[in-house]
Each structure stands twice: as C-alpha cells, then as structure tokens.
Design a protein around this motif. Sequence first.
Motif, PDB file in Angstrom:
ATOM      1  N   GLU A  24      34.565  41.045  35.503  1.00 37.09           N
ATOM      2  CA  GLU A  24      34.696  39.762  36.173  1.00 37.09           C
ATOM      3  C   GLU A  24      33.632  39.782  37.260  1.00 37.09           C
ATOM      4  N   ILE A  25      33.467  38.700  37.980  1.00 45.34           N
ATOM      5  CA  ILE A  25      32.452  38.732  39.041  1.00 45.34           C
ATOM      6  C   ILE A  25      32.856  39.745  40.096  1.00 45.34           C
ATOM      7  N   THR A  26      31.961  40.665  40.385  1.00 44.29           N
ATOM      8  CA  THR A  26      32.198  41.663  41.425  1.00 44.29           C
ATOM      9  C   THR A  26      31.610  41.158  42.731  1.00 44.29           C
ATOM     10  N   PHE A  27      32.470  40.819  43.666  1.00 44.82           N
ATOM     11  CA  PHE A  27      32.020  40.323  44.968  1.00 44.82           C
ATOM     12  C   PHE A  27      31.883  41.474  45.957  1.00 44.82           C
ATOM     13  N   GLU A  28      30.884  41.386  46.812  1.00 45.48           N
ATOM     14  CA  GLU A  28      30.650  42.411  47.815  1.00 45.48           C
ATOM     15  C   GLU A  28      31.862  42.570  48.734  1.00 45.48           C
ATOM     16  N   GLN A  29      32.140  43.796  49.100  1.00 43.75           N
ATOM     17  CA  GLN A  29      33.246  44.061  50.016  1.00 43.75           C
ATOM     18  C   GLN A  29      32.900  43.669  51.451  1.00 43.75           C
ATOM     19  N   THR A  30      31.634  43.839  51.797  1.00 44.99           N
ATOM     20  CA  THR A  30      31.217  43.517  53.157  1.00 44.99           C
ATOM     21  C   THR A  30      31.136  42.014  53.375  1.00 44.99           C
ATOM     22  N   CYS A  56      42.178  25.362  49.842  1.00 38.24           N
ATOM     23  CA  CYS A  56      41.488  24.612  48.787  1.00 38.24           C
ATOM     24  C   CYS A  56      42.011  24.991  47.402  1.00 38.24           C
ATOM     25  N   GLY A  57      42.702  24.052  46.729  1.00 44.92           N
ATOM     26  CA  GLY A  57      43.239  24.298  45.398  1.00 44.92           C
ATOM     27  C   GLY A  57      42.182  24.604  44.349  1.00 44.92           C
ATOM     28  N   PRO A  58      41.119  23.771  44.238  1.00 44.20           N
ATOM     29  CA  PRO A  58      40.062  24.057  43.257  1.00 44.20           C
ATOM     30  C   PRO A  58      39.385  25.407  43.501  1.00 44.20           C
ATOM     31  N   CYS A  59      39.311  25.834  44.765  1.00 46.27           N
ATOM     32  CA  CYS A  59      38.740  27.151  45.076  1.00 46.27           C
ATOM     33  C   CYS A  59      39.583  28.249  44.427  1.00 46.27           C
ATOM     34  N   LYS A  60      40.890  28.091  44.517  1.00 39.82           N
ATOM     35  CA  LYS A  60      41.795  29.086  43.937  1.00 39.82           C
ATOM     36  C   LYS A  60      41.690  29.082  42.411  1.00 39.82           C
ATOM     37  N   MET A  61      41.498  27.890  41.834  1.00 38.75           N
ATOM     38  CA  MET A  61      41.343  27.803  40.388  1.00 38.75           C
ATOM     39  C   MET A  61      40.109  28.565  39.922  1.00 38.75           C
ATOM     40  N   LEU A  62      38.996  28.399  40.643  1.00 37.55           N
ATOM     41  CA  LEU A  62      37.785  29.135  40.292  1.00 37.55           C
ATOM     42  C   LEU A  62      38.028  30.638  40.364  1.00 37.55           C
ATOM     43  N   SER A  63      38.683  31.084  41.434  1.00 40.57           N
ATOM     44  CA  SER A  63      38.915  32.520  41.626  1.00 40.57           C
ATOM     45  C   SER A  63      39.801  33.120  40.549  1.00 40.57           C
ATOM     46  N   SER A  64      40.822  32.382  40.130  1.00 44.57           N
ATOM     47  CA  SER A  64      41.793  32.937  39.184  1.00 44.57           C
ATOM     48  C   SER A  64      41.437  32.716  37.719  1.00 44.57           C
ATOM     49  N   GLN A  65      40.687  31.623  37.427  1.00 45.09           N
ATOM     50  CA  GLN A  65      40.456  31.275  36.031  1.00 45.09           C
ATOM     51  C   GLN A  65      39.004  31.356  35.570  1.00 45.09           C
ATOM     52  N   VAL A  66      38.067  31.267  36.499  1.00 42.76           N
ATOM     53  CA  VAL A  66      36.654  31.245  36.109  1.00 42.76           C
ATOM     54  C   VAL A  66      35.936  32.538  36.498  1.00 42.76           C
ATOM     55  N   PHE A  67      36.055  32.949  37.749  1.00 44.28           N
ATOM     56  CA  PHE A  67      35.376  34.167  38.203  1.00 44.28           C
ATOM     57  C   PHE A  67      35.890  35.400  37.469  1.00 44.28           C
ATOM     58  N   THR A  68      37.084  35.321  36.904  1.00 41.39           N
ATOM     59  CA  THR A  68      37.686  36.473  36.226  1.00 41.39           C
ATOM     60  C   THR A  68      37.285  36.579  34.756  1.00 41.39           C
ATOM     61  N   ARG A  69      36.575  35.592  34.252  1.00 45.77           N
ATOM     62  CA  ARG A  69      36.136  35.633  32.853  1.00 45.77           C
ATOM     63  C   ARG A  69      35.097  36.734  32.651  1.00 45.77           C
ATOM     64  N   GLU A  70      35.212  37.466  31.541  1.00 47.77           N
ATOM     65  CA  GLU A  70      34.300  38.573  31.269  1.00 47.77           C
ATOM     66  C   GLU A  70      32.861  38.104  31.097  1.00 47.77           C
ATOM     67  N   ASP A  71      32.672  36.981  30.377  1.00 46.74           N
ATOM     68  CA  ASP A  71      31.313  36.498  30.163  1.00 46.74           C
ATOM     69  C   ASP A  71      30.683  36.014  31.460  1.00 46.74           C
ATOM     70  N   VAL A  72      31.492  35.430  32.326  1.00 44.81           N
ATOM     71  CA  VAL A  72      30.994  35.005  33.633  1.00 44.81           C
ATOM     72  C   VAL A  72      30.618  36.229  34.468  1.00 44.81           C
ATOM     73  N   GLY A  73      31.507  37.216  34.472  1.00 42.13           N
ATOM     74  CA  GLY A  73      31.236  38.437  35.231  1.00 42.13           C
ATOM     75  C   GLY A  73      29.981  39.146  34.760  1.00 42.13           C
ATOM     76  N   ASN A  74      29.809  39.266  33.442  1.00 45.82           N
ATOM     77  CA  ASN A  74      28.625  39.930  32.897  1.00 45.82           C
ATOM     78  C   ASN A  74      27.342  39.258  33.378  1.00 45.82           C
ATOM     79  N   GLN A  75      27.326  37.923  33.336  1.00 49.17           N
ATOM     80  CA  GLN A  75      26.120  37.190  33.742  1.00 49.17           C
ATOM     81  C   GLN A  75      25.866  37.296  35.240  1.00 49.17           C
TER      82      GLN A  75
END
Length: 407
Positions: A24-30, A56-75
């Motif tokens: 999934e998308i790996t976000f920086e810890q810092t 922000c509801g749409p922000c949470k949707m991105l975090s839970s449903q889009v950023f966690t996708r394997e193809d999104v993370g790979n790219q």
Amino acid sequence: MKKLFVLIVLIAGIVWGAEAQSKEITFEQTKEWKKVLKKAKKEKKLIFIDCYTSWCGPCKMLSSQVFTREDVGNQFNADFVNVKYDMEKDADGVMLKDKFEVKAFPTLVFVDPNTQQVVHKMVGAGSAEWLMEGGKIAKDPQNNLSGLTKRYEAGERTTDLLSRYLTALSSAYMQEKQGAVAAEYLNALSDDEIVTKDNWELIKKNVSDPLSKPIRQVIANIGRFYEVAGKEVVDYKLENSIKGAVAEIMYWRSGNGEFNEARNAELVKLLQSLDYAFIPGALAGLYTAEYVRKGDYKGMLNSMREAFKYNVFRNGEDQMYFQNNIEALTGCDDKALVQEGIDWIDTRCAQTKDYFAKANLMNSKARLLTKNGDTLGADKAKMEEEKYNKEGEKRSGGKAVRAIRMN
C-alpha cells in the motif's frame, strides 16, 4: 549448519513480512518537512502529499480504500516520497497549507523538492484509477499542471493543450483561472470558428454564464450546435446555465452585496427572446424577485398568484419558487400580509403529498409565525415539521435525503 539455515529462513520471513505489509502507499513516519525534502532530493523523486483533516470524510475514504490498494502502493512507492499532513494539527502541515494554497480537503499535492513548487494538484477524492492516472500526469513535465501552465503562458493555444490545461485546472479546483483561460480562448472565436465538437466540449465543461459570449453564440447558432453535439445535450446545457443564473437572482437578499440591476435586465431580455418550456417559470422567478428586492410584499404575493394561475412551472419547480418567496415575508412588517402567507402555506401543505415537502413548508410557517409574534404557533409548526420528516423517512425506508433548503 542447521542454525545458519534457520537464521536465513527467519531473515527471509522478516523481509517477506515487511514487503507484504508495504503493499500500500508507504507514508513517511517523520512530519518534519526538511527531512522529507532531503530524502526526496537524495532519491530524485517528487513528493506526494496527502493534505487531510481529522473531520474530512472523503479523506478517510482515500486512506482506507484507495491508499491501501496494492497497485496504488506499487506505483506511488516507486515514483514518489509519500507524506501525510493534518493541515490543522501538524505544525508543518499548517505551514504547508498556506505555502501550497490548500483551500479544500482532501487536496493531493505533488511537489518538486528542489524548487518546493507544486507541479500538480488534485482536489477531492476519487477511485484508485483516478489517483494512479493523476500520479502518472504529475510525473510528466509537459502535461502536469506546472508544465501546462508554462506552455500556456508561452503562447501555445492548441485545442489539445487547452483541453488538458482546463482539465488540470478543474482538478486543482482553480475555478477562477479555469474560467479565465476558457473565456480568453472562446471569446476570440467567430461564429464559424466556434462551432466544432472540440469547442463545444470546452463550452460544456467550462462556461456556465448564459450571458457570456460563448453561450450566446451557442444560442445564435443553435441548429449548427445540434448537429455537432446533439439537441438533447445542448438544450440540457442551456437550461442548466439559465437556471443557475436565475437562481442567483432569486435567492439574492440584502446583505449579499450590491445587486447587479444591469445583469438582471440583460438576463430578462435574453429569456424573453427564447422559446423553451422552462422559460416561463424562469421569468416568473425573476419578476417576483424584483418585488422582493423592492420590499413590495403585496406585489410579491400578487406576482406569485399570477405565476400559479398560468401554471408556468414544471418538474416540481413550483415548490422551491413558493418557499423561497413566501419566506421573504420574514422581512415584512405588515402582519396581515404575513398572515396571508401563513394561510397560503397551510393550503399548499394540504395539497402536497410529499412528506419532506410538507416538513419544509412547516419550517417556513414557523418562521412567519415567529415574525408575527406567535411563538406558541411557531412551536406547533416545528412539531408538525418533525412529524412530517419522520413520516417521510418511514415511508422511504430511511433512505431519502431531506430537501436542501435555500436560505
């Protein structure tokens, strides 16, 4: 030897586990912007920033449903240094909110670490495919927002460039710039030049004012635009444009800034020259609004009766027309006229079958009763409003959305 084999297996398991968890998308810890910049420069990557807030509801949707996708993370893990900032709580997030002109949430920003300039921006939430396509465009120096801006400012005016640029501006929610770019190009075209499929698409997506030159050219060349884009599509665009302009005038109230009388007169003149089924209702809205602006509430009520007498409305437009104007009586000091409005509300409520519409009428009634000093009656009207809302929800299985009130 066995110990060595076990150690190798354990190490491989740890590595495999880490890889499995990072699909999934790996976000920086810092959260330190300087450290993020340093890493991006070292890796020669753009920075992808998820600008979010806790509410922000749409922000949470991105975090839970889009950023966690394997193809999104790979790219995104391959192409960018990724970081998230709460724009209201993180110290550097608050700083970057102003720096990158973040005005809505979620906003997704792609930044060049060497210049600290935004090269691409996407406002709102979408699908994984939407995000991945945006990431590809962000990496294209010719077609990301920054690259398109440079090409436009250098004088390039091809239809392809304009289409891409306006799309990028729309995605970045840069509405003022989007309108200016569309107007600059389209306003320079003659009637013969503007009637093309590509130009129609630009008008459809970027021009909404019926008094603008492009929309007037569509009206003047309506038959030719029907051939280019189809009658249904063109008529739909014109109707929405006109209704939007009419609504701005209908819902104007003192305190909303100076009223533009010249624009109102020009819009009335335009509507009087057109022959569409929705025009009589639109004109009724403009005529009645003039009485409201003048504070002539008796004239307003008479204008409303005239509109209903000739049945000028369609598709439920009469409800919004009635409610917007009847509530204008909250500015009337003649108790008899206000009571006239209250009585009319009761009559309409008895004739209305939709329970949510009944609830809205009771809301208006409560306001007028309060205006006339009848607080007990106002409380009863509010109880009726709640009763009708509950009945509406019951009959719709709780799925219906209550009507939006235009106050």
